[in-house]
Design a protein around this motif. Structure first.
Motif, short mmCIF file in Angstrom:
data_model
loop_
_atom_site.label_atom_id
_atom_site.label_comp_id
_atom_site.label_asym_id
_atom_site.label_seq_id
_atom_site.Cartn_x
_atom_site.Cartn_y
_atom_site.Cartn_z
N SER A 368 -77.90 -1.69 -4.51
CA SER A 368 -78.14 -1.85 -3.07
C SER A 368 -77.32 -0.88 -2.22
O SER A 368 -77.72 -0.53 -1.11
N ILE A 369 -76.15 -0.45 -2.72
CA ILE A 369 -75.28 0.38 -1.87
C ILE A 369 -75.45 1.87 -2.10
O ILE A 369 -74.89 2.67 -1.36
N VAL A 370 -76.22 2.26 -3.10
CA VAL A 370 -76.45 3.69 -3.37
C VAL A 370 -77.90 4.02 -3.06
O VAL A 370 -78.80 3.53 -3.75
N PRO A 371 -78.16 4.84 -2.03
CA PRO A 371 -79.55 5.12 -1.65
C PRO A 371 -80.40 5.62 -2.80
O PRO A 371 -81.56 5.22 -2.94
N MET A 372 -79.85 6.49 -3.63
CA MET A 372 -80.62 7.03 -4.74
C MET A 372 -81.03 5.94 -5.72
O MET A 372 -82.13 5.92 -6.25
N PHE A 373 -80.15 4.97 -5.95
CA PHE A 373 -80.43 3.90 -6.88
C PHE A 373 -81.52 2.96 -6.36
O PHE A 373 -82.22 2.30 -7.12
N ARG A 374 -81.63 2.88 -5.03
CA ARG A 374 -82.63 1.97 -4.47
C ARG A 374 -84.05 2.39 -4.83
O ARG A 374 -84.99 1.58 -4.77
N GLU A 375 -84.21 3.67 -5.18
CA GLU A 375 -85.53 4.17 -5.54
C GLU A 375 -85.97 3.70 -6.92
O GLU A 375 -87.12 3.86 -7.30
N LEU A 376 -85.03 3.14 -7.69
CA LEU A 376 -85.32 2.78 -9.07
C LEU A 376 -85.74 1.33 -9.20
O LEU A 376 -85.17 0.44 -8.56
N ASN A 377 -86.71 1.10 -10.04
CA ASN A 377 -87.05 -0.24 -10.48
C ASN A 377 -85.82 -0.86 -11.13
O ASN A 377 -85.00 -0.16 -11.74
N ALA A 378 -85.65 -2.18 -11.00
CA ALA A 378 -84.45 -2.84 -11.53
C ALA A 378 -84.27 -2.60 -13.03
O ALA A 378 -83.15 -2.44 -13.52
#
Length: 854
Positions: A368-378
Motif C-alpha cells: 500500500s505504501i509503495v506506488p510501484m507495488f500497488r500495480e501488482l496483483n497480491a
C-alpha cells in the motif's frame, strides 16, 4: 466473505468452473472436506466444458516433460503432482479423481453466471441451470492466445498451438516467444527440424529454470538444429508460392531487416484473460491492458462477494502454485482460515523487522505504501518478495547486535532443516549499501525509513529518499557503475530485488516498466542539468522528453543538418565522425551516461559531426524548450556543462587533425572497446614476445591461461590481446542458468565455481575470449622444475591430459577475471618486463590514441 455457510437444498455450496490444475485441486479438497464431514451427497460441483479434465495439459505436445516449479515451494493438494511427462501426470490425475470420487461434470460449458453470494445461478449452454453459494473461476486463459499482429498472421502455416512436434519433419520453423511454451515447442521441434527462436528481449527472463537451462544448452550446442534471434520480432509474413518454402518471414533485428525462408511459424506469445465473460459476472480489472488480471484478496476473492479466482486467471500459470491455490481457496470457502503454502518462506524473510506483525498484514502494508507495488496483483507481489532480499537497518549498539544474532540463528535453523536459507539482511544505520564506481544490478525499493544518496560530481549533492521511493534503476537499465553512495538511513527497510526478477516484472507489467523508465529520465535530467533540483520539479519536463532506440549502425543525426536537441546516452555507445575529402574520420566515441549533440543547443545549431549507434543504443532526447527550462533554473549547473562541452570540442579537434588517430580509434571500436570497461592493450613497440603475460596468467589461475597474446589484432603498434573486455553490459552474463557469472563491485566480470559447463557464455561472447576447459592437472613445484626439470614448467601445459576426476566434473568456462582476487592486480601487467602490457578503460582511449601520435 469469510466463508460460505451451509447451502440451502438444491444449492451447491461451491461451484468450480474449469478443471485445470487449480480447479482439480479445489474440487479434490472439497471432496475430502465432504468425506470428513460425512456428507451423503456432494456439496460442490466441478464443471468442465471439455470431455476430459485439464484441457490445456491434454493439449500439451505429446511426451512433453512437465516441471514442478517453483522448486522452493512445497505442494499442498489432495491430487498428486511431481515433475514428469504429460501422459504420466494426466494418468495420475485420472486415478486421483476416481479415488476421491470427485463430483465432476464434463461437457458442461458455462454460458452465464448471475446472482449474488449465497445464490448464484449458472446457465449452461445445454440449457441446464445450477445454483451455488460460491463460485471459483479456474478457467485459465489459454483459450485466448495472443496473435502476432502483423501482415500474414492468419496464414494457414502460422500456428498458435503445437499439439504434436513429430508432425513436422525437415522444415524450417520459426518459434516466436521467450516463455516456457515457446521454449518447449522449440526444443521438441529441433529434433527433426531447423528451428529459429524469435525472442524480442535480450534473454529468456520469464522461463522456468529447467527450461532456461535446456534452451541455452541447445543454442550453444553445434549439434542441435536450433538458434535464437535476440531482440527481434516478426514484421511481415509473405507467401512465396514459387519459392523453396511456403513463407518468407521478415524479422526486425538489431542489425536491420532479415528475411528467413520458412515452412511455418509457431507463435507462443501467451494468452489474454476471457475478459468479456469474467466482466459479465461483475468482476473488475484494474485497467484496460490486455494482460491485466483482476484484483484479489489474499483469499483469492474478487470484488464480487462470493466469486473467487485461482490459477492462470489470477496471474499464476505454474501448476504447483495453481494447485496450492485450489486447496487453499476450498479451505477458505468452507471456513478454515489456513496459512498459504508460501507462508514459512515469507515469515523467515520478514523476521528481521523491528516489529512483530502477521505476514499478510506486513505484505499489505508494503504494497500500500509503495506506488510501484500497488500495480501488482497480491499474488504477484508475494512472489516478488519471495525472490527478493529484505534489508533492515538498526542503529549501532545492542539493538543491531541482537537483530544480527537473531538473523544468524534463523539462518542456521533453516539450513539444518534443508530449507531455502533466506532471511532478513541486517545492516547498520549509516552503512553504505553501495558506493560510486561499484557495479551492481539489483533494484532497491524503500518501504520504511529513509536512504541518503550522495553524489560528488560535479559538486557534492545529498538527496534524501523516503518510503515509496526506489533507486538503483540506472545500473539496472544501463549497465553503468553506480554513480553515488547509497546509505541506509534511520529506520530503513528495503526490498532488494535481483535483476532477473525485475526484468521479468518489467516485461510483464507495463505500468511498472513505465514508472522505472520515467524515474530514470528524471534522475538523468537532475544529474546533468540541475543536481540540486527536487525530483518533483523535474516531473513535468521528464514527461516531455523522449526515449529513442537505435540499432547498431543506425544513423542518429548527420553532419551539416540543423538541430534543436541533444541526447543523453542511456545505454550503448555513439560513434561521431566528420567527413573530410570523402573520408569519414572518427573523432569521438560517446559511452553511456554522457551527452551527445549538445553543441547544437550551446552554440552553432548545425551538427558538426555525423552520429551513429556503435551498438544497440537507447538515447534520451532533450529538445530546446526543455533544455532552456532546465538551464534557466537558479540551481542549474551551467559551468560543468560548458566545461564538458569545451573538453569535447578539444578532444574532437585533436582527433580530426590527425586522420591516423581516427583510424586507430576505428580499430579500437572494431575490437569491442566501445562497450569495454577494462581491456588488455599491448604496446608492440615495447613488447618483446616473451609471453610472460600468458605464463603469469596460467600460474595465477590453476594452470590455464585466460588470455591469448599472439592471436589478438594489431594496428599502429597497438595490440588487443584475446582477453575479456569486461563489457559494460556483459554478453556472457545473459542467460547464465546458474547465475555463475558475476560482476565485482569494482567492475571485474568473473565466473564462480557454480558453473555447470553449458557453454552458453562462450556462444554469447562476440569476442571469443571464453574457453571451455577441463581442470588442469597439478604440476610439480617451481623448485622441482628448476632443479630437476620436473613437470612442464611455468605457464599452461600444451595439450595437457585431464585426470579422470577432472573429466568427471566436465568442462567449465574460463575467462579473464582481471585477477579480481589478487591484491597486487592483474598478473599479466605485473609480469611484463618492459611495461608493454596495460589495462585501460574508456576514459583512457583518447589518451592512448594521442600517445600513438608522439
Amino acid at each position: 466473505m469469510p466463508h460460505v455457510s451451509a447451502a440451502e437444498p438444491g444449492i451447491f455450496q461451491l461451484a468450480i468452473l474449469g478443471s485445470g490444475p487449480a480447479g482439480l485441486s479445489c474440487a479434490a479438497r472439497a471432496a475430502e472436506i465432504d468425506r470428513r464431514s460425512n456428507q451423503s451427497t456432494p456439496t460442490y460441483v466441478l464443471l468442465e466444458g471439455f470431455s476430459l479434465p485439464a484441457k490445456t495439459i491434454q493439449r500439451y505436445q505429446k511426451g512433453k516433460f512437465v516441471m514442478a516449479e517453483p522448486g522452493f515451494l512445497d505442494l499442498r493438494s489432495d491430487v498428486r503432482f511431481a515433475a514428469g511427462t504429460r501422459e504420466g501426470i494426466l494418468g495420475g490425475w485420472a486415478e486421483d479423481l476416481e479415488r476421491l470420487q470427485v463430483n465432476v461434470r464434463y461437457g458442461c460449458e458455462v454460458q452465464k453466471v448471475t446472482g449474488k453470494a449465497g445464490d448464484f445461478s449458472i446457465a449452461l449452454t445445454n440449457g441446464e441451470r445450477l445454483r451455488a453459494a460460491a463460485i471459483v473461476l479456474a478457467i485459465g486463459v489459454e483459450g485466448n492466445p495472443r496473435r502476432l499482429g502483423v501482415k500474414g498472421e492468419d496464414e494457414q502455416s502460422v500456428l498458435y498451438q503445437l499439439d504434436d512436434p513429430k508432425e513436422f519433419r525437415g522444415e524450417t520453423i520459426l518459434v516466436v516467444g521467450a516463455g516456457d511454451a515457446a521454449i518447449e515447442n522449440a526444443l521438441a521441434l529441433s529434433d527433426q527440424n531447423d528451428v529459429v527462436v524469435v525472442n524480442r528481449g535480450k534473454e529468456f527472463s520469464r522461463a522456468k529454470d529447467g527450461n532456461l537451462n535446456a534452451i541455452l544448452a541447445a543454442i550453444s550446442d553445434p549439434r542441435r538444429r536450433l538458434s535464437c534471434s535476440y531482440e527481434s520480432s516478426i514484421s511481415a509474413i509473405n507467401r512465396t508460392p514459387e519459392g523453396p518454402t511456403p513463407l518468407a518471414i521478415t524479422l526486425d533485428t538489431p542489425t536491420g531487416p532479415k528475411i528467413i525462408p520458412s515452412h511455418r511459424a509457431i507463435a507462443r506469445l501467451g494468452a489474454d484473460p476471457p475478459r468479456r465473460f469474467v466482466e459479465s459476472i461483475g468482476v473488475q480489472f484494474p485497467g484496460p491492458a490486455r494482460d491485466a488480471i483482476p484484483a484479489l484478496s489474499r483469499r483469492y476473492e474478487s470484488n464480487v462477494e462470493g466469486v473467487f479466482i485461482i490459477g492462470s486467471l489470477a496471474g499464476y500459470p505454474l501448476i504447483k502454485q495453481a494447485m496450492n491455490q485450489g486447496y487453499d481457496v476450498a479451505e477458505f470457502i468452507y471456513g478454515n482460515d489456513i496459512k498459504p503454502a508460501d507462508y514459512p518462506l515469507l515469515q523467515a524473510q520478514l523476521a528481521g523487522l523491528p516489529y512483530e506483525r502477521e505476514v499478510d498484514e506486513l505484505l499489505e502494508r508494503f504494497k500500500s505504501i509503495v506506488p510501484m507495488f500497488r500495480e501488482l496483483n497480491a499474488l504477484a507481489f508475494r512472489e516478488l518478495i519471495i525472490e527478493s532480499d529484505i534489508a533492515v537497518a538498526y542503529p549501532a549498539g545492542p539493538e543491531y547486535d541482537d537483530a544480527k544474532a537473531k538473523a544468524a540463528g534463523l539462518l542456521s535453523k533453516l539450513s539444518d532443516k534443508g530449507k531455502r536459507p533466506r532471511v532478513s539482511r541486517i545492516v547498520q544505520e549509516g552503512e553504505a549499501l553501495y558506493k560510486p564506481g561499484e557495479f551492481g544490478t539489483s533494484f532497491f525499493t524503500i518501504v520504511n525509513g529513509e536512504v541518503l544518496l550522495r553524489s560528488e560530481d560535479p559538486s557534492p549533492v545529498t538527496t534524501k529518499l523516503t518510503r515509496g521511493d526506489f533507486f538503483g534503476e540506472m545500473s539496472l537499465l544501463s549497465g553503468r557503475p553506480r554513480t553515488e553512495t547509497a546509505m541506509a538511513g534511520a529506520g530503513c527497510v528495503l526490498v532488494e530485488t535481483p535483476r532477473r526478477t525485475m526484468l521479468k516484472l518489467m516485461n510483464s507489467n507495463a505500468e511498472v516498466r513505465n514508472g522505472i523508465d520515467w524515474i530514470f529520465v528524471v534522475r538523468e535530467l537532475k544529474s546533468h542539468f540541475a543536481p540540486l533540483a527536487p525530483l518533483r520539479d523535474l516531473r513535468e519536463i521528464a514527461g516531455r522528453v523522449a526515449v529513442r532506440r537505435f540499432k547498431a549502425g543506425e544513423l542518429i543525426f548527420k553532419e551539416g543538418s540543423s538541430a534543436d536537441s541533444l541526447f543523453i546516452v542511456r545505454s550503448g555507445a555513439v560513434t561521431l565522425t566528420r567527413a573530410r575529402d570523402g573520408v569519414d574520420l572518427l573523432v569521438a566515441q560517446i559511452s553511456s551516461g554522457q551527452l551527445v549533440g549538445e553543441m547544437a543547443l550551446m552554440g552553432d545549431p548545425i551538427r558538426r559531426e555525423t552520429a551513429r549507434a556503435t551498438l544497440a543504443l537507447e538515447l534520451i532526447e532533450v529538445r530546446r524548450p526543455e533544455f532552456l527550462q532546465l538551464t534557466q533554473r537558479r540551481d542549474a549547473m551551467i559551468e560543468p556543462l560548458q566545461r564538458a562541452a569545451s573538453d569535447r570540442v578539444t578532444d574532437n579537434a585533436r582527433m580530426e587533425v590527425r586522420p591516423e588517430s581516427g583510424s586507430l580509434m576505428n580499430f579500437l571500436m572494431a575490437q569491442g572497446l566501445g562497450e569495454a570497461t577494462d581491456v588488455l592493450v599491448i604496446d608492440e613497440a615495447l613488447c618483446v614476445g616473451c609471453d610472460n603475460c600468458e605464463r603469469a596468467c596460467a600460474e595465477t589461475h590453476g594452470g590455464i591461461s585466460r588470455l591469448d597474446r599472439k592471436n589478438g589484432a594489431s594496428y599502429a603498434q597497438v595490440h588487443i590481446a584475446i582477453s575479456c573486455r569486461h563489457c559494460e553490459q556483459p554478453h556472457c552474463m545473459k542467460d547464465c542458468p546458474p547465475n555463475a557469472i558475476k560482476r565485482s563491485p569494482t567492475g571485474e566480470v568473473y565466473i564462480d565455481n557454480t558453473c555447470i559447463g553449458c557453454g552458453n557464455c562462450q556462444v554469447n561472447c562476440p569476442y571469443g575470449v571464453i574457453r571451455m576447459e577441463y581442470e588442469a592437472p597439478k604440476k610439480p613445484g617451481l623448485i622441482q622444475w628448476l632443479l630437476w626439470g620436473a613437470g612442464p614448467g611455468v605457464g599452461e601445459e600444451s595439450h595437457y591430459h585431464p585426470t579422470a576426476a577432472a573429466k568427471a566434473k566436465g568442462k567449465k568456462a574460463v575467462k579473464c577475471d582481471a585477477c579480481v582476487s589478487v591484491p597486487t592486480g592483474p598478473a599479466c601487467v605485473k609480469a611484463c618486463p618492459t611495461g608493454a602490457a596495460m589495462r585501460i578503460g574508456p576514459s583512457q582511449f583518447v589518451d592512448l590514441v594521442e600517445e600513438r601520435r608522439r
